[in-house]
Design a protein around this motif. Structure first.
Motif, mmCIF file in Angstrom:
data_model
loop_
_atom_site.group_PDB
_atom_site.id
_atom_site.type_symbol
_atom_site.label_atom_id
_atom_site.label_comp_id
_atom_site.label_asym_id
_atom_site.label_seq_id
_atom_site.Cartn_x
_atom_site.Cartn_y
_atom_site.Cartn_z
ATOM 1 N N THR A 549 0.842 -1.185 0.000
ATOM 2 C CA THR A 549 0.000 0.000 0.000
ATOM 3 C C THR A 549 0.878 1.237 0.000
ATOM 4 O O THR A 549 1.987 1.229 0.549
ATOM 5 N N GLU A 550 0.432 2.288 -0.629
ATOM 6 C CA GLU A 550 1.166 3.549 -0.661
ATOM 7 C C GLU A 550 0.185 4.687 -0.876
ATOM 8 O O GLU A 550 -0.985 4.474 -1.218
ATOM 9 N N VAL A 551 0.667 5.900 -0.651
ATOM 10 C CA VAL A 551 -0.157 7.091 -0.820
ATOM 11 C C VAL A 551 0.418 7.931 -1.946
ATOM 12 O O VAL A 551 1.600 8.283 -1.938
ATOM 13 N N LEU A 552 -0.426 8.226 -2.918
ATOM 14 C CA LEU A 552 -0.046 9.056 -4.062
ATOM 15 C C LEU A 552 -0.625 10.451 -3.876
ATOM 16 O O LEU A 552 -1.524 10.670 -3.050
ATOM 17 N N GLN A 553 -0.131 11.411 -4.635
ATOM 18 C CA GLN A 553 -0.620 12.784 -4.568
ATOM 19 C C GLN A 553 -1.040 13.234 -5.960
ATOM 20 O O GLN A 553 -0.207 13.408 -6.847
ATOM 21 N N ALA A 554 -2.345 13.385 -6.160
ATOM 22 C CA ALA A 554 -2.853 13.907 -7.428
ATOM 23 C C ALA A 554 -2.979 15.422 -7.318
ATOM 24 O O ALA A 554 -3.220 15.969 -6.239
ATOM 25 N N THR A 555 -2.815 16.111 -8.410
ATOM 26 C CA THR A 555 -2.951 17.571 -8.443
ATOM 27 C C THR A 555 -4.324 17.939 -8.977
ATOM 28 O O THR A 555 -4.694 17.546 -10.089
ATOM 29 N N ALA A 556 -5.091 18.672 -8.180
ATOM 30 C CA ALA A 556 -6.442 19.064 -8.574
ATOM 31 C C ALA A 556 -6.400 20.218 -9.561
ATOM 32 O O ALA A 556 -5.351 20.802 -9.842
ATOM 33 N N HIS A 557 -7.560 20.585 -10.059
ATOM 34 C CA HIS A 557 -7.670 21.632 -11.072
ATOM 35 C C HIS A 557 -7.175 22.979 -10.569
ATOM 36 O O HIS A 557 -6.732 23.818 -11.353
ATOM 37 N N ASP A 558 -7.227 23.186 -9.231
ATOM 38 C CA ASP A 558 -6.797 24.461 -8.655
ATOM 39 C C ASP A 558 -5.449 24.358 -7.958
ATOM 40 O O ASP A 558 -5.056 25.252 -7.220
ATOM 41 N N GLY A 559 -4.752 23.258 -8.163
ATOM 42 C CA GLY A 559 -3.411 23.105 -7.609
ATOM 43 C C GLY A 559 -3.332 22.377 -6.283
ATOM 44 O O GLY A 559 -2.232 22.039 -5.832
ATOM 45 N N GLN A 560 -4.470 22.141 -5.616
ATOM 46 C CA GLN A 560 -4.445 21.402 -4.361
ATOM 47 C C GLN A 560 -3.966 19.964 -4.586
ATOM 48 O O GLN A 560 -4.251 19.361 -5.614
ATOM 49 N N LYS A 561 -3.235 19.435 -3.610
ATOM 50 C CA LYS A 561 -2.785 18.058 -3.680
ATOM 51 C C LYS A 561 -3.827 17.154 -3.033
ATOM 52 O O LYS A 561 -4.228 17.356 -1.877
ATOM 53 N N ILE A 562 -4.263 16.146 -3.777
ATOM 54 C CA ILE A 562 -5.308 15.245 -3.324
ATOM 55 C C ILE A 562 -4.692 13.883 -2.999
ATOM 56 O O ILE A 562 -4.196 13.198 -3.906
ATOM 57 N N PRO A 563 -4.672 13.466 -1.745
ATOM 58 C CA PRO A 563 -4.108 12.154 -1.413
ATOM 59 C C PRO A 563 -4.955 11.025 -2.002
ATOM 60 O O PRO A 563 -6.195 11.094 -2.011
ATOM 61 N N VAL A 564 -4.275 10.003 -2.479
ATOM 62 C CA VAL A 564 -4.939 8.805 -2.996
ATOM 63 C C VAL A 564 -4.225 7.597 -2.385
ATOM 64 O O VAL A 564 -3.038 7.393 -2.619
ATOM 65 N N THR A 565 -4.945 6.835 -1.588
ATOM 66 C CA THR A 565 -4.379 5.626 -0.992
ATOM 67 C C THR A 565 -4.657 4.450 -1.916
ATOM 68 O O THR A 565 -5.798 4.254 -2.351
ATOM 69 N N ILE A 566 -3.634 3.662 -2.202
ATOM 70 C CA ILE A 566 -3.790 2.539 -3.124
ATOM 71 C C ILE A 566 -3.239 1.275 -2.479
ATOM 72 O O ILE A 566 -2.261 1.315 -1.715
ATOM 73 N N MET A 567 -3.882 0.158 -2.755
ATOM 74 C CA MET A 567 -3.446 -1.154 -2.277
ATOM 75 C C MET A 567 -3.489 -2.119 -3.446
ATOM 76 O O MET A 567 -4.393 -2.077 -4.284
ATOM 77 N N TYR A 568 -2.511 -3.002 -3.520
ATOM 78 C CA TYR A 568 -2.473 -3.987 -4.594
ATOM 79 C C TYR A 568 -1.699 -5.210 -4.142
ATOM 80 O O TYR A 568 -0.961 -5.178 -3.149
ATOM 81 N N ARG A 569 -1.866 -6.279 -4.870
ATOM 82 C CA ARG A 569 -1.094 -7.486 -4.597
ATOM 83 C C ARG A 569 0.224 -7.377 -5.350
ATOM 84 O O ARG A 569 0.249 -7.123 -6.552
#
Length: 816
Positions: A549-569
């Motif tokens: 599992t890890e946490v990614l950071q997406a950039t929103a339309h106004d520049g805010q960073k949006i955390p995204v938690t992902i899990m995979y095998r």
């Protein structure tokens, strides 16, 4: 105490062992593939959790086995099945000021209702039946169910496989960690083959096998239900002297409960004494002679506090308080020192707390601080002082204050000081993303446990108080010796305050979970700062080393960073090679979707599907401003843009593609699904919308529908021109246009009081009317359940298997 903050939507911060109100909102309870509060197995406040006791592997749902059996017996073949077509009967829904002479809900349009009235034509308005008895409507819903089963008939074997897989990850005969209270340890357990929990106790320190007393068997309670297959036990409360039990039961799914009683001990028996039609939460008084409960109005709003004296008929109960403002919902709790009943009445932006001294016979309520618009606060009590968490004085992320219980008004709210003279949690004005935010507090004799957030994650702190120092509440005394954070193995996880029933103790029950770690229960000793493992949730056939599992950071339309938690095998992931991915989102009411473990998710992960949570604005993951300033009212579009940005980021990283990605949201998260489907239908292959709140405009202009008035402080009131135009920009029902929509599975419950069944029923008609492609748009309607679907845990697993199979099929993985 955890009352006022619960009522404003801080579901991910609540601590248990309280009789709390239901949050006035579309539920944040998550369904089949989700993580979050219901996947953790700790008590949630009743507006946010399922009624009744659940163990950690349960996490939402929408279809009962009764639906499957009915539909499979009548449905057409998969090849010949055609979608039901509801007749269009245009109906004008008006917005703005009420007509002259209007009364009741028709006159309740808000103080700023526009005089230039407007209307929307709703061709499917006739599908609304408040009584749920209209034969034409029910016949249409049966046809929808038949169609859904027919179109998924080829998935029968996959559903069976998934069901057995999910069972293989569950220890079906199991017991909770329990909690100590007086001479007993109370706990729940489940038995293989039985669908409901069993509530038990044993003498403190005694072995489980030799001294158990069953105090309430929900399986037996369900057998007594002659109304429906739905049996939801809401609250289960032992009396202060441990000789009696009070519990609430809902037999329809509509979340209206009956309060029942039984004696405990060797001669335990049901008491022929019932208080009908109450809300789910109750609280005993100082002893077993009295009990307090709340009742609901016609809009299903808890609005009255009552006191029942044991041994007397309910008709003689005493009404203590009525909340006249329809914006305000009521909830009750009791301080851990057993001295005060706490009544919280709150809207989403304003709170008012009343207390009743339980040491006074027939005591009366007194207000802590009269309501002031925009001021939220919550209180707990120890040693003659109220400890108050509040956003007063522009402390949007909340601060901690203290005041004497004899004069608790806001003029006496002073900061709590530590041994150095510094304030403890005295500043909540920093609203930068990730800044510290307070949630709730629990007062013990020698310390205070505080839950909150920092840097995007939940935290638990402990304030150690000076030995024997009561203080005068002035803030001048240095009452706090020191404050420290409870340290867990991983900060990128979800700690929480567990079940605590005793005031005079040297330990705090806490818990911990993460995306890969099943929930564990600990006893924490503040003096030594050591955690003692009480119970780790056992998940058969699960090897955490296989998953990442890890946490990614997406950039929103106004520049805010949006955390995204992902899990995979791990063995299913190849860098640079896209993989199937299921993206979950919610983004409303300030509810945070925290990382947590879900055993039912393994069936997806083991087939190579990654699972991700988009921590979008409208929640409180990054602080209160993430919700209040950036994710509600006239900034609500940020919620949808954030989710789209998260999905685009996953594609840009080559983790997935639009043809390999599905999405899911439930309730207000269903509104998210509907808005995103209209804005970016090309970005997803499939969507699951659980009990989706999609008819925003029509619902929010009608004060006769449960929740509507209270939610004007979430979305806005469309009778007001300022909100009318903005809400109409994203209302899912009103923005369906001719285009290619992805595959959609919508689920609903006929008796849902929060999101009425007719919303998804109308929505799927609009989607089919406008879909230019050949994707499947299905509706599953549970004709017996409410917002939280099947109450039997085995039926619930079959529901999850249905949903899993739908997604796997649309992602091309049905054969795996």
């Amino acid at each position: 105490m955890r009352v006022a903050l619960v009522a404003v939507g801080l579901s991910s911060l609540v601590a248990p062992k309280m009789a709390l109100s239901r949050l006035a909102s579309r539920s944040v309870a998550m369904r089949s593939f989700s993580s979050g509060p219901l996947a953790l197995g700790w008590p949630q406040h009743r507006r946010e959790r399922r009624s009744g006791t659940r163990l950690g592997w349960l996490s939402g749902g929408a279809l009962s086995a009764g639906f499957v059996l009915h539909s499979m017996s009548t449905a057409a073949s998969e090849e010949t099945a055609t979608a039901p077509v509801a007749e269009k009967r245009p109906h004008k829904v008006w917005f703005g000021a009420p007509l002259e002479g209007a009364a009741g809900a028709d006159a309740q349009k808000g103080e700023q209702a526009m005089t230039d009235r407007k209307f929307i034509v709703d061709p499917y308005y006739w599908l609304r039946d408040d009584e749920r008895k209209n034969e034409e409507v029910l016949a249409h819903l049966h046809k929808e169910n038949d169609f859904a089963v027919a179109k998924t008939k080829h998935l029968e074997e996959l559903r069976k496989t998934l069901y057995e897989e999910m069972r293989s990850h569950i220890k079906e005969t199991d017991a909770s960690a329990g909690y100590d209270s007086g001479p007993f340890t109370y706990y729940t357990r489940t038995v293989e083959g039985l669908g409901y929990a069993i509530h038990c106790r044993r003498p403190r320190g005694a072995a489980l096998e030799t001294s158990e007393e069953v105090i309430l068997d929900e399986n037996e309670v369900s057998k007594q239900n002659t109304k429906s297959s739905q049996t939801n036990v809401g609250d289960v409360e032992e009396s202060p002297n441990h000789t009696m039990l009070a519990y609430t039961v809902d037999e329809s799914g509509y979340e209206t409960y009956d309060l029942k009683f039984k004696t405990l001990g060797p001669d335990a028996k049901e008491i022929d004494e019932v208080v009908p039609e109450v809300d789910s939460g109750v609280e005993w008084g100082k002893d077993e002679s009295t009990i307090f409960y709340t009742k609901m109005d016609d809009q299903h709003r808890p609005y009255q506090l009552w006191r029942h004296t044991m041994g007397t008929p309910a008709s003689e109960d005493e009404l203590l308080y009525t909340e006249e403002d329809d914006l305000f919902w009521m909830g009750i709790g009791k301080t851990l020192d057993n001295n005060f009943l706490v009544l919280e009445t709150a809207s989403k932006e304003t709170a008012e707390v009343h207390v009743l001294n339980l040491n006074e016979k027939k005591g009366k309520l007194s207000v802590v601080a009269p309501r002031r618009f925009g001021v939220l606060y919550d209180v707990d009590h120890r040693d003659g002082n109220f400890y108050i968490v509040t956003n007063d004085e522009n402390n949007k992320n909340f601060k901690l204050s203290v005041a004497p219980a004899t004069a608790p008004g806001p003029e006496n709210w002073k900061p709590l000081l530590d041994a150095k003279g510094d304030t403890v949690f005295g500043n909540g004005a920093d609203v930068s993303p990730g800044a510290r935010m307070l949630g709730s507090l629990t007062c013990f004799k020698d310390f205070i446990a505080v839950s909150g957030r920092y840097d995007g994650y939940r935290r638990v702190w402990v304030i150690e108080m000076e030995d024997g120092a009561k203080g005068d509440g002035s803030g001048g005394a240095r009452l706090a010796r020191e404050c420290h954070e409870v340290q867990f193995a991983d900060t990128a996880a979800t700690p929480y305050i567990g079940s605590n029933a005793e005031f005079d103790t040297d330990k705090i029950r806490v818990g911990y979970t993460s995306m890969v770690a099943p929930s564990s229960t600990f006893d924490y000793t503040p003096k030594t700062r050591k955690l003692e493992l009480v119970k780790e949730k056992e998940v058969p056939n699960y090897d955490p080393s296989l998953y990442a599992t890890e946490v990614l950071q997406a950039t929103a339309h106004d520049g805010q960073k949006i955390p995204v938690t992902i899990m995979y095998r791990k063995d299913k992931y190849e860098e640079g090679k896209p993989m199937p991915l299921h993206l979950y989102g919610y983004g409303s009411y300030g509810a945070s979707m925290d990382p947590s473990f879900s055993a039912t998710r393994l069936s997806l992960l083991d087939r190579g599907v990654a699972y991700a949570i988009a921590h979008i604005r409208g929640g409180s993951e990054m602080g209160r401003a993430w919700y209040e300033s950036m994710g509600k009212y006239l900034t609500k579009m940020n919620t949808f843009f954030d989710f789209i940005s998260a999905a685009e980021h996953l594609v840009d990283l080559k983790l997935t593609t639009s043809d390999m990605m599905s999405m899911e949201g439930r309730s207000a998260g269903g509104l998210l699904m509907g808005a995103v489907l209209n804005m970016r239908p090309d970005l997803f292959k499939a969507a699951i919308a659980g009990v989706p709140f999609v008819d925003l405009m029509v619902t929010m202009c009608d004060a006769s529908i449960p929740l509507t008035v209270g939610e004007w402080e979430e979305w806005g009131n469309p009778n007001d021109a300022k909100y009318y135009y903005y809400m109409r920009m994203y209302s899912p029902m009103d923005n369906v246009v001719p285009q290619h929509y992805p595959n959609v599975l919508a689920t609903a419950g006929l008796h849902d009081p929060r999101v009425a069944y007719w919303e998804p029923a109308k929505w799927v008609q609009h989607l089919r009317d406008n879909n230019l492609g050949d994707s499947e748009i299905l509706l599953k309607m549970d004709l017996e359940a409410g917002h939280f679907s099947a109450s039997d845990r085995y039926k619930y697993l079959r529901e999850l298997a249905f949903d899993h199979a739908f997604v796997l099929d649309k992602l091309g993985l049905a054969e795996k």
